[in-house]
Enzyme design. Structure first.
Site, PDB file in Angstrom:
ATOM      1  CG  HIS A 172      -2.576  -0.028  -7.189  1.00 37.61           C
ATOM      2  ND1 HIS A 172      -3.026   0.598  -6.058  1.00 37.61           N
ATOM      3  CD2 HIS A 172      -2.779  -1.357  -6.963  1.00 37.61           C
ATOM      4  CE1 HIS A 172      -3.482  -0.286  -5.187  1.00 37.61           C
ATOM      5  NE2 HIS A 172      -3.340  -1.503  -5.720  1.00 37.61           N
ATOM      6  NE  ARG A 185      -4.299  -0.850  -0.196  1.00 37.62           N
ATOM      7  CZ  ARG A 185      -4.438  -1.783  -1.147  1.00 37.62           C
ATOM      8  NH1 ARG A 185      -3.443  -2.061  -1.966  1.00 37.62           N
ATOM      9  NH2 ARG A 185      -5.577  -2.426  -1.290  1.00 37.62           N
TER      10      ARG A 185
HETATM   11  P1  NDP Z   1      -2.850 -11.091   4.324  1.00 38.29           P
HETATM   12  O1  NDP Z   1      -3.778 -10.441   5.276  1.00 38.29           O
HETATM   13  O2  NDP Z   1      -3.120 -12.505   3.879  1.00 38.29           O
HETATM   14  O3  NDP Z   1      -1.370 -11.104   4.945  1.00 38.29           O
HETATM   15  C1  NDP Z   1      -0.833 -10.009   5.623  1.00 38.29           C
HETATM   16  C2  NDP Z   1       0.569 -10.389   6.122  1.00 38.29           C
HETATM   17  O4  NDP Z   1       1.164  -9.252   6.742  1.00 38.29           O
HETATM   18  C3  NDP Z   1       0.548 -11.501   7.177  1.00 38.29           C
HETATM   19  O5  NDP Z   1       1.681 -12.334   7.021  1.00 38.29           O
HETATM   20  C4  NDP Z   1       0.653 -10.707   8.483  1.00 38.29           C
HETATM   21  O6  NDP Z   1       1.247 -11.425   9.564  1.00 38.29           O
HETATM   22  C5  NDP Z   1       1.567  -9.585   8.058  1.00 38.29           C
HETATM   23  N1  NDP Z   1       1.414  -8.405   8.915  1.00 38.29           N
HETATM   24  C6  NDP Z   1       0.316  -7.635   9.103  1.00 38.29           C
HETATM   25  N2  NDP Z   1       0.567  -6.633   9.963  1.00 38.29           N
HETATM   26  C7  NDP Z   1       1.871  -6.792  10.334  1.00 38.29           C
HETATM   27  C8  NDP Z   1       2.739  -6.096  11.219  1.00 38.29           C
HETATM   28  N3  NDP Z   1       2.313  -5.017  11.895  1.00 38.29           N
HETATM   29  N4  NDP Z   1       4.005  -6.537  11.371  1.00 38.29           N
HETATM   30  C9  NDP Z   1       4.442  -7.622  10.688  1.00 38.29           C
HETATM   31  N5  NDP Z   1       3.668  -8.345   9.834  1.00 38.29           N
HETATM   32  C10 NDP Z   1       2.413  -7.933   9.662  1.00 38.29           C
HETATM   33  O7  NDP Z   1      -2.729 -10.128   3.076  1.00 38.29           O
HETATM   34  P2  NDP Z   1      -2.474 -10.496   1.531  1.00 38.29           P
HETATM   35  O8  NDP Z   1      -1.206 -11.263   1.427  1.00 38.29           O
HETATM   36  O9  NDP Z   1      -3.677 -11.100   0.942  1.00 38.29           O
HETATM   37  O10 NDP Z   1      -2.332  -9.044   0.884  1.00 38.29           O
HETATM   38  C11 NDP Z   1      -1.345  -8.130   1.336  1.00 38.29           C
HETATM   39  C12 NDP Z   1      -1.593  -6.743   0.770  1.00 38.29           C
HETATM   40  O11 NDP Z   1      -1.203  -6.684  -0.590  1.00 38.29           O
HETATM   41  C13 NDP Z   1      -3.044  -6.275   0.723  1.00 38.29           C
HETATM   42  O12 NDP Z   1      -3.498  -5.858   1.987  1.00 38.29           O
HETATM   43  C14 NDP Z   1      -2.983  -5.136  -0.274  1.00 38.29           C
HETATM   44  O13 NDP Z   1      -2.691  -3.937   0.409  1.00 38.29           O
HETATM   45  C15 NDP Z   1      -1.784  -5.505  -1.152  1.00 38.29           C
HETATM   46  N6  NDP Z   1      -2.173  -5.779  -2.544  1.00 38.29           N
HETATM   47  C16 NDP Z   1      -1.610  -5.035  -3.550  1.00 38.29           C
HETATM   48  C17 NDP Z   1      -1.928  -5.297  -4.869  1.00 38.29           C
HETATM   49  C18 NDP Z   1      -1.285  -4.536  -5.972  1.00 38.29           C
HETATM   50  O14 NDP Z   1      -1.706  -4.671  -7.134  1.00 38.29           O
HETATM   51  N7  NDP Z   1      -0.263  -3.751  -5.708  1.00 38.29           N
HETATM   52  C19 NDP Z   1      -2.876  -6.350  -5.248  1.00 38.29           C
HETATM   53  C20 NDP Z   1      -3.389  -7.091  -4.119  1.00 38.29           C
HETATM   54  C21 NDP Z   1      -3.032  -6.794  -2.818  1.00 38.29           C
HETATM   55  P3  NDP Z   1       0.590 -12.805  10.132  1.00 38.29           P
HETATM   56  O15 NDP Z   1       0.929 -13.851   9.102  1.00 38.29           O
HETATM   57  O16 NDP Z   1       1.305 -13.042  11.392  1.00 38.29           O
HETATM   58  O17 NDP Z   1      -0.885 -12.543  10.255  1.00 38.29           O
HETATM   59  C1  OXD Z   2      -5.883  -5.054  -3.816  1.00 34.46           C
HETATM   60  C2  OXD Z   2      -5.215  -4.142  -4.730  1.00 34.46           C
HETATM   61  O1  OXD Z   2      -5.966  -4.787  -2.622  1.00 34.46           O
HETATM   62  O2  OXD Z   2      -5.366  -4.277  -5.967  1.00 34.46           O
HETATM   63  O3  OXD Z   2      -6.354  -6.109  -4.314  1.00 34.46           O
HETATM   64  O4  OXD Z   2      -4.483  -3.269  -4.279  1.00 34.46           O
END
Ligand code: NDP
Ligand code: OXD
Length: 312
Positions: A275, A227
């Site tokens: 993005h 993000r």
């Molecule tokens: P998930 O919710 O499945 O995973 C989040 C991960 O981040 C988990 O491993 C979690 O830890 C870790 N995490 C969260 N908060 C913290 C913290 N404070 N400190 C350390 N680790 C932390 O998310 P997704 O993998 O599905 O997606 C991740 C992000 O990717 C989305 O939220 C979105 O913002 C972004 N995205 C971007 C896209 C793009 O086109 N650029 C497309 C799709 C998504 P734990 O395993 O311990 O819970």
């Molecule tokens: C998502 C993104 O959150 O595209 O899927 O950023």
């Protein structure tokens, strides 16, 4: 049962409706901007950046479905009905697209493609003295969730020495696990290419800033695909100018589209992408959402729900 769609605008609606006719023939699908006789008929909302207050005007919502993986764009609405669960939309296609995007970025960084593109733009023939190999570039993935785990796994399989950092320890074949704030310094110290796949939360805001970059080996690279709120743009630019960072591939920004006057556009160390790291087709998303609604109607457990206790 009625699904309202607030994703892709009025021009995207016919395509959504076509796909839902295939995957959920009994589902009544309408658009956010169409007049609705009775908002009480709407049980499901598929949304991206919904207008603040709108979700609260739907009295019988059973499920809010994010049109993407992140839910920060829904949580930004202070009036959202907090009792209604939120489903994150993550498909195998999302994970595949993200993994390939980050792999491409890591390969491009390893082989310094940006430098060659810069040289080409001014007609400079500048042969490097050494060629870096995948095995020399330690990748560190922040966030090992649905997308981070798939991405780290592909990088590791490709031969990059790979580690991940998450809140809780992870078990992934070939990926070294670091967890929590206490292990962040050790994770950063062994990372030549830092990939951010964290969710946008209060805890992760500004994490890609000077304090983090200072703990990386000098000349490390950044791939920011989580993000825009993660990145302190001024710190990225300062770290690049000081040589602490060598390259940055940036896909997400605090303000999108990235404003025309942003110095990131023209910086020689930066690749800007709009993005687009992972955007599954409407067809893929409709298939996923149709299944989600079927499960919800059947009272089955739902996958990938937003957890209010964790904040993501
Ligand atoms: P998930 O919710 O499945 O995973 C989040 C991960 O981040 C988990 O491993 C979690 O830890 C870790 N995490 C969260 N908060 C913290 C913290 N404070 N400190 C350390 N680790 C932390 O998310 P997704 O993998 O599905 O997606 C991740 C992000 O990717 C989305 O939220 C979105 O913002 C972004 N995205 C971007 C896209 C793009 O086109 N650029 C497309 C799709 C998504 P734990 O395993 O311990 O819970
Ligand atoms: C998502 C993104 O959150 O595209 O899927 O950023």
């Amino acid at each position: 049962m009625r699904l309202v769609i607030n994703s892709g605008g009025p021009q995207g609606l016919p395509e959504w409706q076509r796909h839902f006719r295939e995957f959920a023939p009994g589902l009544d699908v309408c658009g956010r901007h169409e007049p609705v006789a009775d908002p009480g008929d709407i049980g499901y909302a598929l949304v991206w950046e919904p207008d603040p207050g709108w979700l609260a005007s739907l009295p019988n919502l059973k499920l809010i479905i994010s049109s993407g993986a992140g839910v920060d764009h829904i949580l930004a609405d202070p009036q959202r009905p907090a009792h209604v669960p939120i489903a994150r939309l993550v498909t195998q296609a999302t994970a595949g697209e993200m993994s390939e995007f980050v792999l491409a970025a890591a390969l491009g960084i390893t082989k310094e493609f940006k430098r060659f593109a810069n040289d080409q733009a001014v007609g400079r023939w500048n042969t490097p003295e050494t060629t870096r190999m995948i095995r020399d570039m330690r990748v560190g993935v922040m966030g090992l969730g649905y997308l981070g785990a798939a991405t780290a796994t592909l990088l590791a399989r490709t031969g990059f020495p790979t580690a991940g950092w998450s809140r809780s320890p992870a078990r992934l074949a070939g990926v070294e696990s670091y967890a929590g704030p206490a292990q962040l310094p050790a994770f950063l110290a062994r990372t030549d290419i830092l990939v951010c796949l964290l969710p946008g939360t209060d805890a992760t805001r500004g994490i890609l800033g000077a304090a983090t970059f200072a703990q990386l080996p000098r000349g490390a690279a950044l791939v920011s695909v989580g993000r825009g709120s993660h990145m302190v743009a001024a710190d990225v630019l300062a770290a690049l100018d000081a040589g602490q960072l060598s390259q940055a591939v940036l896909d997400v920004f605090e303000t999108e589209p990235l404003p025309a006057d942003s110095p990131l556009w023209g910086h020689p160390g930066v690749i800007v992408t709009p993005h687009c790291a992972a955007t599954p087709t409407r067809y893929e998303r409709a298939r996923y959402v149709a299944d989600l609604i079927r499960r919800c109607e059947a009272g089955e457990p739902l996958p990938n729900l937003y957890d209010p206790a964790k904040g993501y």
